[in-house]
Design an enzyme around this catalytic site. Structure first.
Site, mmCIF file in Angstrom:
data_model
loop_
_atom_site.group_PDB
_atom_site.id
_atom_site.type_symbol
_atom_site.label_atom_id
_atom_site.label_comp_id
_atom_site.label_asym_id
_atom_site.label_seq_id
_atom_site.Cartn_x
_atom_site.Cartn_y
_atom_site.Cartn_z
ATOM 1 N N ARG A 221 0.816 -1.213 0.000
ATOM 2 C CA ARG A 221 0.000 0.000 0.000
ATOM 3 C C ARG A 221 0.846 1.258 0.000
ATOM 4 O O ARG A 221 1.887 1.320 0.646
ATOM 5 C CB ARG A 221 -0.899 0.031 1.261
ATOM 6 C CG ARG A 221 -1.875 -1.101 1.410
ATOM 7 C CD ARG A 221 -2.995 -1.128 0.437
ATOM 8 N NE ARG A 221 -3.823 0.041 0.406
ATOM 9 C CZ ARG A 221 -5.059 0.038 -0.125
ATOM 10 N NH1 ARG A 221 -5.595 -1.083 -0.605
ATOM 11 N NH2 ARG A 221 -5.758 1.127 -0.169
ATOM 12 N N LEU A 222 0.342 2.250 -0.710
ATOM 13 C CA LEU A 222 1.018 3.538 -0.743
ATOM 14 C C LEU A 222 0.280 4.549 0.124
ATOM 15 O O LEU A 222 0.756 5.638 0.373
ATOM 16 C CB LEU A 222 1.052 4.075 -2.187
ATOM 17 C CG LEU A 222 1.788 3.198 -3.202
ATOM 18 C CD1 LEU A 222 1.540 3.722 -4.605
ATOM 19 C CD2 LEU A 222 3.269 3.155 -2.889
ATOM 20 N N ASP A 223 -0.921 4.178 0.570
ATOM 21 C CA ASP A 223 -1.712 5.123 1.359
ATOM 22 C C ASP A 223 -1.652 4.743 2.841
ATOM 23 O O ASP A 223 -0.843 3.929 3.250
ATOM 24 C CB ASP A 223 -3.157 5.150 0.847
ATOM 25 C CG ASP A 223 -3.757 3.747 0.794
ATOM 26 O OD1 ASP A 223 -3.124 2.787 1.275
ATOM 27 O OD2 ASP A 223 -4.876 3.617 0.263
ATOM 28 N N ASP A 224 -2.538 5.323 3.643
ATOM 29 C CA ASP A 224 -2.503 5.074 5.084
ATOM 30 C C ASP A 224 -3.303 3.833 5.461
ATOM 31 O O ASP A 224 -4.067 3.836 6.426
ATOM 32 C CB ASP A 224 -3.038 6.301 5.837
ATOM 33 C CG ASP A 224 -2.082 7.474 5.691
ATOM 34 O OD1 ASP A 224 -0.871 7.223 5.487
ATOM 35 O OD2 ASP A 224 -2.532 8.624 5.767
ATOM 36 N N VAL A 225 -3.149 2.802 4.684
ATOM 37 C CA VAL A 225 -3.825 1.547 4.979
ATOM 38 C C VAL A 225 -2.753 0.506 5.296
ATOM 39 O O VAL A 225 -1.746 0.423 4.605
ATOM 40 C CB VAL A 225 -4.699 1.091 3.789
ATOM 41 C CG1 VAL A 225 -5.268 -0.298 4.014
ATOM 42 C CG2 VAL A 225 -5.827 2.092 3.547
#
Ligand code: WT7
Length: 648
Positions: A509-513
């Site tokens: 993941r590249l996001d806040d997940v």
């Protein structure tokens, strides 16, 4: 076929859909728009055609001569409870429960939440909802009362279906108590469900099993499944069935995003079933009446929906429902299950494989696994070491591994090999499935990266398994998935690398997940659970690499200075309480591995937390933080490092 799937897309999918039962299927009836600059985003497959997913799973298969073949194989936690259902037998169960639902006022479009363990009641209830056009929303039975309440309320469920208890190895989890608590939370928020249906699941006596009479019961609201469903089995009346528009909602499944509120992912009947049918058929090479698929994922996740239930049944194949845990009675239980039922396709997650790897080869080698043809993996990146273990130890150096990349939102496999046809590389999900056009976008300017390179994994063209909406939040649907990059791309949130042969490797993941043991958890969800604690005024959460879980969570919290919590013992109590808070707010699987109490967090002058720095500190990588000029107070970094050493 791939070429055709791209160049004659709608025709291609209409032909595949035509292998299932649809009325008025028309290849010109599908319309899509991924580009918000051209109007509202929408994905509509086979609009105007009428179909029913449960019908395709059961009657259609019986018509094809599968009636007496196994459909559902239940491998219970306790041997004595194991059962099997043929397609015909499963249909009787589903019809009976469908009549019960109708009699209790559940109608087309109504939402029904299931909070059930992996027992036959769960797929039966799901199929019965599909049959009458009710929308099921399965909540994984490891979620806390609060998380359950949030989901029940968000989809305004009419009914909740649960069990007295869930059994996992020697543990008994009192599900009904958790549901009662959730119903109280809903009530205090002004929302009530009509009925709670309770399946006995503690009928045999083991020490510590709650007896039926010990299960809390509210006679005005609750119904015992066994007693109240029985009459519909023998009433001799035909069971109702509702044929739906292809674009009607099949189900809602909640998943985590980068904000604290879970997203209700909405899937359509016609598109979803077509895509799940096709991916199961081609990726798992399923043959009606022959194959037995053992998908180890809980039905509460999309993997369970697509490949533990609908995919195999739509292909006339049997599915194994495994109730217990992979290490009970011992770490060989999955392989024994494979032998016991002649499983041909086995589908699991890297985190489970890493756990079993820890027990060595012996538990695997005690089984023959002679029936197995295909191995699959899903949920997180698989290291080449685990991939090779899976291939050589489980697959005896001969079975292909399908590393399937996809998401709750995509409905089914997106990037995956076709077994036997795609030359494999360890750790690579290889190439797109039919109809899928993946692109790697440069994270800085959103341009497409051609050839070798690494970037944001996005998808350019629509496919039938694509979700229709975020329940009750169309704006969120457009913003989080289609407006991240301009030009009409579905943004997955994952990064990927393409090698010189065109193989895709998912990097995470590249996001806040975060991804803990294959569970998708948002940093914001955990942070908001932490600040629920009266002493906690701020929290920041990051994930670090973990040998078995893939990732584990480290929390940095600021405690309220007005409370005297200087003493070490008191700090420890706070750390423990904070972890308990997360378990209660979300569920035990989201508990941080470590809570570090700090005086301040690394923030930019505009107040944004620099997670990148926390991630490095958490991983013990404190030599070079890169550019820290944006930090409002660079001094906090050293303090956090000190606190971190203290916490270990
Ligand atoms: C996220 C989706 C739908 C599968 C179950 C999880 C990660 C999934 C892979 C894979 C690397 C993977 C991604 C994705 N993921 N499959 N084969 N290789 N990563 O569904 O809960 O919606 O999570 O799981 O990060 O975005 P989900």
């Amino acid at each position: 076929m791939y070429h055709r799937s791209i160049h004659e897309r709608d025709q291609f999918w209409t032909e595949i859909a035509g292998e299932l039962y649809f009325e008025n299927l028309d290849s010109s009836a599908s319309t899509h728009n991924f580009d918000p600059s051209r109007g509202p985003v929408h994905v509509k497959w086979f609009e105007g055609a009428r179909t029913n997913m449960a019908y395709n799973c059961l009657e259609k298969q019986i018509e094809n001569g599968m009636g007496d073949k196994r459909a559902l194989i239940f491998e219970a936690n306790d041997e004595i409870n194991c059962t099997e259902f043929t397609f015909r037998e499963l249909l009787v169960e589903v019809e009976t429960f469908a009549k019960f639902l109708i009699a209790h006022g559940v109608q087309k479009g109504d939402r029904v939440v299931m909070y059930l363990p992996m027992i036959p009641a769960l797929p039966i209830a799901m199929l019965a909802c599909s049959r009458i056009g009710a929308v099921h929303s399965v909540v994984f039975a490891g979620y806390s009362a609060k998380s359950l309440a949030q989901r029940v309320h968000d989809c305004k469920a009419k009914m909740v279906i649960t069990a007295s208890a869930s059994r996992r190895a020697e543990k008994i989890i009192p599900l009904k108590k958790i549901v009662d608590e959730a119903m109280e939370i809903c009530k205090s928020d002004g929302f009530c469900v009509n009925k709670v249906v309770v399946k006995h699941n503690a009928d045999i006596e083991i020490e510590g099993v709650p007896h039926v009479e010990d299960v809390p019961f509210h006679s005005d609201r609750d119904l015992w499944w066994n007693e109240s469903v029985a009459e519909f089995r023998t009433d001799g009346k035909p069971a109702p069935i509702e044929f739906l528009d292809s674009c009607d909602t099949a189900f809602i499944l909640y998943t985590s995003g980068s904000t604290g509120k879970p997203k209700g992912v909405v899937h359509s009947v016609g598109g979803y079933q077509t895509y799940v049918y096709a991916t199961s058929k081609f990726v798992f090479d399923l043959h009606a009446g022959e194959d037995v698929l053992f998908c180890t994922a809980d039905l509460g996740w999309i993997t369970g929906h697509s490949y533990g239930l609908y995919g195999p049944l739509l292909n006339g194949c049997a599915t194994v429902l495994f109730e217990g845990v992979p290490t009970y009675p011992d770490a060989g239980v999955w392989w024994q299950t494979v032998d016991k039922y002649d499983v041909t396709v086995f589908y699991t997650s890297p985190t489970a494989l890493r756990t079993l790897q820890g027990y060595g080869e012996d538990p695997v080698k005690r089984s023959s696994r002679a029936s197995l043809r295909i191995l699959g993996t899903v949920g997180e990146p698989i290291s080449s070491e685990t991939w090779l273990w899976y291939h050589s130890v489980v697959g005896d150096d001969k079975l292909p591994i399908c590393d399937t990349w996809w998401q709750t939102e995509t409905g089914g496999h997106i990037i995956t090999p076709l077994p036997g046809a795609t030359p494999l590389k360890a750790s690579s999900a290889t190439f797109p499935f039919f109809g899928i056009v993946p692109v790697l976008l440069d994270p800085k300017d959103g341009t497409e990266i051609q050839g070798e390179g690494e970037g944001c994994l996005c998808i350019k063209e629509p496919w039938p398994g694509m979700f229709l909406d975020v329940h009750g939040a169309h704006e969120r649907y457009e913003n989080s998935y289609f407006k991240v990059y301009e030009g009409g791309y579905y943004f997955s949130g994952d990064g990927a690398r393409r090698d010189s042969d065109g193989y895709l490797f998912i990097t995470g993941r590249l996001d806040d997940v975060m991804n803990v043991s294959g569970h998708r958890i948002g940093t914001a969800e955990v942070e908001s659970a932490l600040v629920q604690h009266s002493s906690c005024i701020e929290a920041a959460v990051v994930s670090i690499a973990h040998e078995v879980k893939g990732e584990s969570i480290v929390a940095y919290v600021i405690l309220d200075p007005s409370r005297s919590i200087e003493k070490r013992s008191s700090l420890e109590i706070h750390q423990r309480e904070l972890i308990t808070n997360v378990r209660m707010e979300i569920g035990p699987f989201a508990a941080p591995e470590r809570v570090v109490i700090v005086k301040d967090l690394p923030k930019t002058r505009s107040g944004k937390i620099m997670r990148r720095i926390l991630k490095k500190i958490a991983a013990g990588d404190v030599d070079d933080f890169g550019d820290v000029s944006a930090l409002a107070d660079p001094g906090v970094v050293d303090e956090i490092i000190k606190a971190e050493r203290h916490a270990r």
